[in-house]
Design an enzyme around this catalytic site. Structure first.
Site, PDB file in Angstrom:
ATOM      1  N   ASP A 232      14.049  36.737  16.985  1.00  0.00           N
ATOM      2  CA  ASP A 232      14.940  35.819  17.719  1.00  0.00           C
ATOM      3  C   ASP A 232      14.700  34.318  17.528  1.00  0.00           C
ATOM      4  O   ASP A 232      13.543  33.875  17.526  1.00  0.00           O
ATOM      5  CB  ASP A 232      14.783  36.026  19.234  1.00  0.00           C
ATOM      6  CG  ASP A 232      14.800  37.467  19.655  1.00  0.00           C
ATOM      7  OD1 ASP A 232      15.075  38.334  18.826  1.00  0.00           O
ATOM      8  OD2 ASP A 232      14.528  37.707  20.826  1.00  0.00           O
TER       9      ASP A 232
ATOM     10  N   GLU B 279      19.161  41.511  26.880  1.00  0.00           N
ATOM     11  CA  GLU B 279      18.156  40.576  26.379  1.00  0.00           C
ATOM     12  C   GLU B 279      18.812  39.229  26.063  1.00  0.00           C
ATOM     13  O   GLU B 279      20.020  39.132  25.865  1.00  0.00           O
ATOM     14  CB  GLU B 279      17.524  41.134  25.094  1.00  0.00           C
ATOM     15  CG  GLU B 279      16.858  42.495  25.295  1.00  0.00           C
ATOM     16  CD  GLU B 279      16.080  42.954  24.065  1.00  0.00           C
ATOM     17  OE1 GLU B 279      14.900  43.271  24.212  1.00  0.00           O
ATOM     18  OE2 GLU B 279      16.647  42.988  22.957  1.00  0.00           O
TER      19      GLU B 279
ATOM     20  N   GLN C 205      10.578  33.919  17.098  1.00  0.00           N
ATOM     21  CA  GLN C 205       9.660  35.039  17.277  1.00  0.00           C
ATOM     22  C   GLN C 205       9.021  35.315  15.915  1.00  0.00           C
ATOM     23  O   GLN C 205       9.724  35.528  14.917  1.00  0.00           O
ATOM     24  CB  GLN C 205      10.423  36.267  17.798  1.00  0.00           C
ATOM     25  CG  GLN C 205      10.861  36.127  19.243  1.00  0.00           C
ATOM     26  CD  GLN C 205       9.687  36.245  20.200  1.00  0.00           C
ATOM     27  OE1 GLN C 205       9.224  37.334  20.462  1.00  0.00           O
ATOM     28  NE2 GLN C 205       9.192  35.121  20.715  1.00  0.00           N
TER      29      GLN C 205
ATOM     30  N   ASP D 281      13.013  36.566  28.361  1.00  0.00           N
ATOM     31  CA  ASP D 281      13.885  35.682  27.584  1.00  0.00           C
ATOM     32  C   ASP D 281      14.545  34.585  28.418  1.00  0.00           C
ATOM     33  O   ASP D 281      15.782  34.461  28.455  1.00  0.00           O
ATOM     34  CB  ASP D 281      14.951  36.493  26.816  1.00  0.00           C
ATOM     35  CG  ASP D 281      14.357  37.666  26.056  1.00  0.00           C
ATOM     36  OD1 ASP D 281      13.157  37.599  25.716  1.00  0.00           O
ATOM     37  OD2 ASP D 281      15.075  38.659  25.812  1.00  0.00           O
TER      38      ASP D 281
ATOM     39  N   PHE E  87       6.879  36.198  24.035  1.00  0.00           N
ATOM     40  CA  PHE E  87       8.236  36.646  23.721  1.00  0.00           C
ATOM     41  C   PHE E  87       9.215  35.473  23.824  1.00  0.00           C
ATOM     42  O   PHE E  87       8.842  34.332  24.081  1.00  0.00           O
ATOM     43  CB  PHE E  87       8.636  37.798  24.654  1.00  0.00           C
ATOM     44  CG  PHE E  87       8.149  39.156  24.193  1.00  0.00           C
ATOM     45  CD1 PHE E  87       7.138  39.291  23.256  1.00  0.00           C
ATOM     46  CD2 PHE E  87       8.719  40.318  24.716  1.00  0.00           C
ATOM     47  CE1 PHE E  87       6.699  40.550  22.837  1.00  0.00           C
ATOM     48  CE2 PHE E  87       8.292  41.577  24.309  1.00  0.00           C
ATOM     49  CZ  PHE E  87       7.283  41.688  23.373  1.00  0.00           C
TER      50      PHE E  87
HETATM   51  C1  FRU Z   1      15.092  40.582  21.346  1.00  0.00           C
HETATM   52  C2  FRU Z   1      13.695  40.768  21.880  1.00  0.00           C
HETATM   53  C3  FRU Z   1      13.492  39.957  23.134  1.00  0.00           C
HETATM   54  C4  FRU Z   1      12.020  39.741  23.178  1.00  0.00           C
HETATM   55  C5  FRU Z   1      11.690  39.604  21.711  1.00  0.00           C
HETATM   56  C6  FRU Z   1      10.356  40.160  21.335  1.00  0.00           C
HETATM   57  O1  FRU Z   1      15.232  40.733  20.006  1.00  0.00           O
HETATM   58  O2  FRU Z   1      13.438  42.145  22.109  1.00  0.00           O
HETATM   59  O3  FRU Z   1      14.019  40.536  24.303  1.00  0.00           O
HETATM   60  O4  FRU Z   1      11.698  38.612  23.904  1.00  0.00           O
HETATM   61  O5  FRU Z   1      12.712  40.274  20.991  1.00  0.00           O
HETATM   62  O6  FRU Z   1      10.023  39.825  20.022  1.00  0.00           O
END
Ligand code: FRU
Length: 496
Positions: free
Chosen positions: A39, A223, A55, A168, A98
Site C-alpha cells: 500500500d 481496509e 508498506q 489504516d 502497517f
Molecule cells: C492492505 C493491508 C492493510 C495493512 C497492510 C499491511 O493491503 O492489508 O490493511 O495495513 O496491507 O501490509
C-alpha cells in the site's frame, strides 16, 4: 535516535538498490527501493515536496514484517528515494508498521499516523495480530515514535469491534484546526465498518462515531479508507477483503469500492452511489491528496493480493504504485484522468486518422509501438449498415505469440483485458471484463504503458482498467485487428 532495526534496513536498501538498473524498473511508476512494496502510505505534501511512504519489506520480494519505505517527488512522476522511515522496532509495533497517513503539523513537523501490530500467538503460522494506532513525528527524513503510543488502542473501539482488525488510519485537519481520522474496523457482524475519531492536537484522540457500515454488502474487513469532499459530494474510498463479484462490478476478491454520497446532520455518511474504483486486475488500497492547485489526486498499489503469485524467484523488486490520477465526480460517478503533468513527458507524436480495420489483416502502423507510451484511440463503426463484431488491440507484443490484448465487443458492450500471453509463467487471474456504457460501437480509450503496466482510461475516465505485465521490455509491438469494419483514429506519444 534511530533503532538498530531501522539503521540495518537503511544500510541494506542502500546496497541492494544498486543491483537494480533503471531499465529494470518502471520509468514513471514508483517501485520499492528494493524488495517488496504494498500500500501507499502517508501520501502528502510536506515542505514543498510530495511524500510517498509505502508498506515495505526490504529483505525479500514477499510480504514480511512491515517497514515504511519513503520517496519524494516534485511532480508525482519522478521519484527520489529517501531512507526507510519506520521499522517495526517498538513493543506495540514489533510485528509490523502497517498502513497509515501523514500531515504537516502547525509547528512545521511532519506527523505519521500508522497501525502498530503485535502477534497474539507469535509461534503460529497464521497468528492474528493486535492492531493499534500510533504516531511518529519527524522532519521529512527521520522520525521519532511518540512516547505515548498507541494513541488509539483497543479501549477506544466501539462495542463489538474486533481489536484484531483495526487498521489504516487516514488523518486530516479540519478548517477549524482540529483533527479527524478514520480507521478500518470489523464489527460483530464480521463485515467492515469505518470509525471516525477526533482530536484537538493530533496526539490525544476520542472516538466519535461509526462513519459507515458495510452490513455484509461488499466483502468483509474494510481496509485503507479515504474520505474527502469532491464536486459537491462526500466520497469514501475503501478496499474490502474477500468480495463476491456482482455482475461486472467488484471482481477482484480484494477489491476497491467508491461510495459517493453526503453527510447526514448527525455526522454519518449516507451513500447514494457505489462503484468499483478500477475495473482491471491490479489495483488496491488507494490514497488521495489535494494538490496546492486544488486537484484531488489518487495513487494506489498497482497490484492485488490475489495475483501476487505472478512473481518468480528471480524478481529483484515486487509491487508498484499506479499512475497519479486526477479525480472528479459527475452525475454520481467517479471519473479518473492521468495526472495532467504526464503530458509534459510526451515526445515523438505519431497520428493516424480514419484507419479502416476489418479486412482480415492484423494492422501495424509505423511509429506506433513502444513500452513507455501514451496512446489515444477513438473507434467508430466503419459500416453504417453493419455493426462490427470485435475490435482487438495487442501491445507488449513480440510477433512470436507474446502479447497482452484489449478487446471490445460492441454487441455486449464489454471491454476485456487479457495478459495470459504476457510472459507470465503462472496460471493466475489474467483476464478481466468490464461492461462499458453502450454508445453504438463508439469507444474512446487512453492507454498509458510503462515498462511493467498498462492503465486503460475508458471514455474520458468514466472507467479505468489497470493491470501489470512483466513481459520482456523488448516486446514493443502494438497491433490492431477488427472483425467487421472499424474506423480508428490513433495518436501515440513516447513517454520520456
Ligand atoms: C492492505 C493491508 C492493510 C495493512 C497492510 C499491511 O493491503 O492489508 O490493511 O495495513 O496491507 O501490509
Amino acid at each position: 535516535m534511530n533503532s538498530r532495526k531501522l539503521r540495518e534496513a537503511r544500510i541494506y536498501e542502500e546496497i541492494k538498490e544498486k543491483e537494480i538498473s533503471p531499465e529494470e524498473r518502471p520509468a514513471f511508476h514508483l517501485s520499492p527501493r528494493t524488495g517488496w512494496m504494498n500500500d501507499p502510505n502517508g501520501f502528502s505534501m510536506y515542505h514543498g515536496l510530495y511524500h510517498m511512504f509505502y508498506q515495505y519489506h526490504p529483505y525479500s520480494t514477499v510480504w514480511g514484517p512491515m517497514h515504511w519505505g519513503h520517496a519524494v517527488s516534485r511532480d508525482l512522476l519522478h521519484w527520489e528515494y529517501l531512507p526507510a522511515a519506520l521499522a517495526p522496532d517498538a513493543a506495540y509495533d514489533r510485528d509490523g508498521c502497517f498502513s497509515g497517513s501523514a500531515i504537516e503539523l502547525p509547528d512545521g513537523r511532519q506527523l505519521l499516523m500508522y497501525t502498530g501490530t503485535t502477534k497474539i500467538n507469535p509461534g503460529e503460522p497464521d497468528s492474528k495480530s493486535l492492531q493499534v494506532q500510533c504516531l511518529a513525528v519527524g522532519d521529512g527524513v527521520d522520525y521519532e515514535k511518540y512516547e505515548k503510543n498507541p494513541v488509539i488502542g483497543s479501549d477506544k473501539l466501539p462495542e463489538g469491534a474486533d481489536p484484531l482488525d483495526f487498521r489504516d488510519p487516514k488523518i486530516w485537519r479540519e478548517a477549524d484546526g482540529s483533527y479527524r481520522c478514520i480507521v478500518g474496523s470489523r464489527p460483530a457482524d464480521g463485515s467492515g465498518q469505518i470509525l471516525l475519531y477526533s482530536s484537538e492536537d493530533a496526539f490525544s484522540w476520542k472516538f466519535e462515531r461509526v462513519l459507515a457500515e458495510n452490513k455484509n454488502r461488499y466483502g468483509k474487513m474494510w481496509e485503507c479508507p479515504d474520505f474527502f469532499t469532491l464536486d459537491g459530494y462526500e466520497v469514501l474510498l475503501v478496499s474490502p477483503q474477500d468480495m463476491f463479484p456482482q455482475g461486472f462490478e467488484y471482481h477482484n476478491g480484494n477489491g476497491t469500492v467508491c461510495l459517493i454520497g453526503h453527510r447526514n446532520e448527525d455526522g454519518s455518511f449516507e451513500e447514494e452511489f457505489n462503484q468499483a474504483i478500477d475495473y482491471g486486475i491490479d489495483f488496491y488500497a488507494p490514497q488521495t491528496i489535494q494538490t496546492p492547485d486544488g486537484r484531488r489526486v489518487m495513487i494506489a498499489w498497482m497490484q492485488n493480493w490475489d495475483t501476487c503469485t505472478i512473481r518468480t524467484p528471480d524478481y529483484k523488486w515486487f509491487g508498484q504504485m499506479s499512475l497519479p490520477r486526477e479525480l472528479s465526480v459527475r452525475n454520481g460517478r467517479l471519473y479518473q484522468q492521468p495526472l495532467r503533468e504526464l503530458e509534459d513527458m510526451r515526445t515523438e507524436r505519431q497520428s493516424y486518422s480514419d484507419v479502416v480495420l476489418g479486412s482480415g489483416a492484423v494492422v501495424t502502423l509505423p511509429g506506433v509501438e513502444g513500452r513507455m507510451a501514451d496512446l489515444e484511440l477513438v473507434l467508430r463503426p466503419g459500416n453504417p449498415d453493419e455493426m462490427y463484431r470485435k475490435f482487438e488491440l495487442h501491445f507488449a507484443r513480440n510477433g512470436e505469440g507474446v502479447h497482452t490484448s484489449l478487446s471490445f465487443i460492441p454487441r455486449e458492450s464489454v471491454l476485456k483485458i487479457d495478459r495470459k500471453f504476457s510472459g507470465s509463467r503462472r496460471a493466475i487471474i489474467h483476464q478481466r471484463r468490464a461492461k462499458v456504457p453502450s454508445r453504438n460501437g463508439e469507444l474512446k480509450l487512453r492507454i498509458i504503458l510503462d515498462r511493467f503496466s498498462a492503465e486503460i482510461f475508458v471514455n474520458d475516465g468514466e472507467q479505468v482498467m489497470t493491470c501489470t505485465v512483466f513481459t520482456d521490455p523488448k516486446a514493443e509491438g502494438i497491433s490492431f485487428f477488427a472483425d467487421g469494419q472499424v474506423r480508428m483514429d490513433v495518436t501515440k506519444y513516447t513517454l520520456r
